[in-house]
Design an enzyme around this catalytic site. Sequence first.
Site, PDB file in Angstrom:
ATOM      1  CB  SER A   1      -0.880   0.124   1.216  1.00 32.32           C
ATOM      2  OG  SER A   1      -0.457   0.157   2.482  1.00 32.32           O
TER       3      SER A   1
ATOM      4  CG  HIS B   1      -1.143  -5.273   4.331  1.00 28.63           C
ATOM      5  ND1 HIS B   1      -0.455  -4.533   5.163  1.00 28.63           N
ATOM      6  CD2 HIS B   1      -0.564  -4.648   3.256  1.00 28.63           C
ATOM      7  CE1 HIS B   1       0.191  -3.551   4.827  1.00 28.63           C
ATOM      8  NE2 HIS B   1       0.148  -3.694   3.649  1.00 28.63           N
TER       9      HIS B   1
ATOM     10  CD  GLN C   1      -2.287  -1.277   4.848  1.00 34.38           C
ATOM     11  OE1 GLN C   1      -2.472  -1.244   4.051  1.00 34.38           O
ATOM     12  NE2 GLN C   1      -1.245  -0.853   5.621  1.00 34.38           N
ATOM     13  CD  GLU C   2      -0.493  -1.954   9.066  1.00 28.06           C
ATOM     14  OE1 GLU C   2      -0.044  -1.746  10.117  1.00 28.06           O
ATOM     15  OE2 GLU C   2      -0.067  -1.920   7.835  1.00 28.06           O
TER      16      GLU C   2
ATOM     17  CD  GLU D   1       2.143  -5.131   7.741  1.00 27.73           C
ATOM     18  OE1 GLU D   1       1.624  -4.596   8.609  1.00 27.73           O
ATOM     19  OE2 GLU D   1       2.806  -4.226   7.013  1.00 27.73           O
TER      20      GLU D   1
ATOM     21  CG  ASP E   1      -2.001   1.881   8.690  1.00 27.74           C
ATOM     22  OD1 ASP E   1      -2.361   2.781   8.093  1.00 27.74           O
ATOM     23  OD2 ASP E   1      -0.700   1.603   8.261  1.00 27.74           O
TER      24      ASP E   1
ATOM     25  CD  GLU F   1       0.388   3.639  10.054  1.00 28.10           C
ATOM     26  OE1 GLU F   1       0.608   3.099  11.167  1.00 28.10           O
ATOM     27  OE2 GLU F   1       0.875   3.509   8.975  1.00 28.10           O
TER      28      GLU F   1
ATOM     29  CG  ASP G   1       2.416   5.229   6.199  1.00 27.02           C
ATOM     30  OD1 ASP G   1       3.433   5.454   5.627  1.00 27.02           O
ATOM     31  OD2 ASP G   1       1.972   3.782   6.025  1.00 27.02           O
TER      32      ASP G   1
ATOM     33  CE  LYS H   1       5.531   2.359   6.266  1.00 29.45           C
ATOM     34  NZ  LYS H   1       4.322   2.352   5.280  1.00 29.45           N
TER      35      LYS H   1
ATOM     36  CG  HIS I   1       6.656  -4.024   9.221  1.00 26.93           C
ATOM     37  ND1 HIS I   1       6.278  -5.152   9.318  1.00 26.93           N
ATOM     38  CD2 HIS I   1       5.783  -3.102   9.589  1.00 26.93           C
ATOM     39  CE1 HIS I   1       5.059  -5.130   9.755  1.00 26.93           C
ATOM     40  NE2 HIS I   1       4.546  -3.797   9.880  1.00 26.93           N
ATOM     41  NE  ARG I   2       6.560   0.257   3.131  1.00 27.73           N
ATOM     42  CZ  ARG I   2       6.491   0.882   2.352  1.00 27.73           C
ATOM     43  NH1 ARG I   2       7.388   2.037   2.003  1.00 27.73           N
ATOM     44  NH2 ARG I   2       5.462   1.369   1.595  1.00 27.73           N
TER      45      ARG I   2
ATOM     46  CE  LYS J   1       2.900   0.277  10.782  1.00 35.30           C
ATOM     47  NZ  LYS J   1       1.524   0.821   9.895  1.00 35.30           N
TER      48      LYS J   1
END
Length: 399
Positions: A21, A130, A138-139, A182, A217, A260, A287, A312, A340-341, A363
């Site tokens: 993303s 993801h 997403q998270e 992830e 996120d 986020e 982000d 990042k 991280h990614r 993260k």
Amino acid sequence: MQADVCTARGFGRAASPSGASTGIHEALELRDGGRKWGGKGVSKAVSNVNGKIARALRGFDVSDQRGIDSLLCRLDGTKNKSRLGANATTAVSLACAQCAASEEGVGLYRLLGGKKLPAPMLNVLNGGKHAGNGVSIQEFMVFPIHFSSFSEALRAGSEVYHSLRGIIAKKYGSQSTGVGDEGGFAPQCRSTSDALDLLERAISECGYAKKVKLAMDSAASSFYDGKTSSYKVDGKRMSSDELSDFYASLAKSYPIISLEDPFCEEAFSDFAHLRARLSGKVQVVADDLTVTNVERLSQAIECKSLSSLLLKVNQVGTLSEAISAAMLCRKNRLGVVVSHRSGETEDASIADIAVGLNCGQIKSGAPCRAERTAKYNRLLQIEEELPSDSFARASGIVL
Ligand code: PGA
Ligand code: ZN
């Protein structure tokens, strides 16, 4: 992609990750295109490292990180690293930093001058780009902050993750315990609240209701429709005001302390309104809005859009530029979350960077899949080298 740097007294190796993303303002990750490797090959970026970059850096002082990184920027000559590729420059920049640390015989975190272990945000339930489960956000992360050490916090996060697995298996069947990019689970939740309910249950089953908080996120650009200026969440269309109300009500019902990318990557003022609205309760993290880029970050600071920056290195392409962004945050009393990614490697440099910059937050996904655990394991090693009071707890979080 990975780069190695050798000097007479040292050796450094580092790899740049990749994202699913990615923000449109990120530095460019150079891929070959064409048919080989489905277009994802990096042979052009590799030949840039072995050719132009190696020739320019030969004989350079590896301890002069700023000098190396500005040379990389000059050599590239574009605004977004599109000539050399940010994957090439990131790998080289980090490998030089690792090499300089090895010359000194210390870990990179020591070379950077930090000594604070970060609180981990563990992404235990994956959605958006993801995962293929239809969840918009997403998270969904557990954020163990009220612990006396990093290892205790990590243990709590890991216990919650495994308890969540059991809850998901019971509710959705054991075929639903496969993991997303992830390492978090990716069950077919019907709504955001369903996902958060699962997390809350897992936390209370482990007895951590007061000690483990939640973070999200949204990666909202991925469900933003530019044509109608609206967002599609849980099957409903929402204006940015409605989405803001949605977040405010979630923050009332659940112990969410960090949010986020709640809006799309151009929505400086929507970020700012939400930050003001949730001030004192929820950290608003930028982000895709800021992409670790000092220019975008300055604009976001001017608009008061963020409480903390997601950092990042490969979004901007060199370690020094990422450090400049972190320093600008510090100057403005904003937080930094090192990240991280989704497409990670086994490289664990971000663990050293999080400690080295004293950010207090990292993260790195679920406590699962070696490319995620590599970072947590590196932090456990660093913990052994630091005094027992080095854990940041909640001190890096800016509400
Ligand atoms: P990405 O996701 O690596 O796919 O961009 C991570 C994030 O959005 O924080
Ligand atoms: Zn993000």
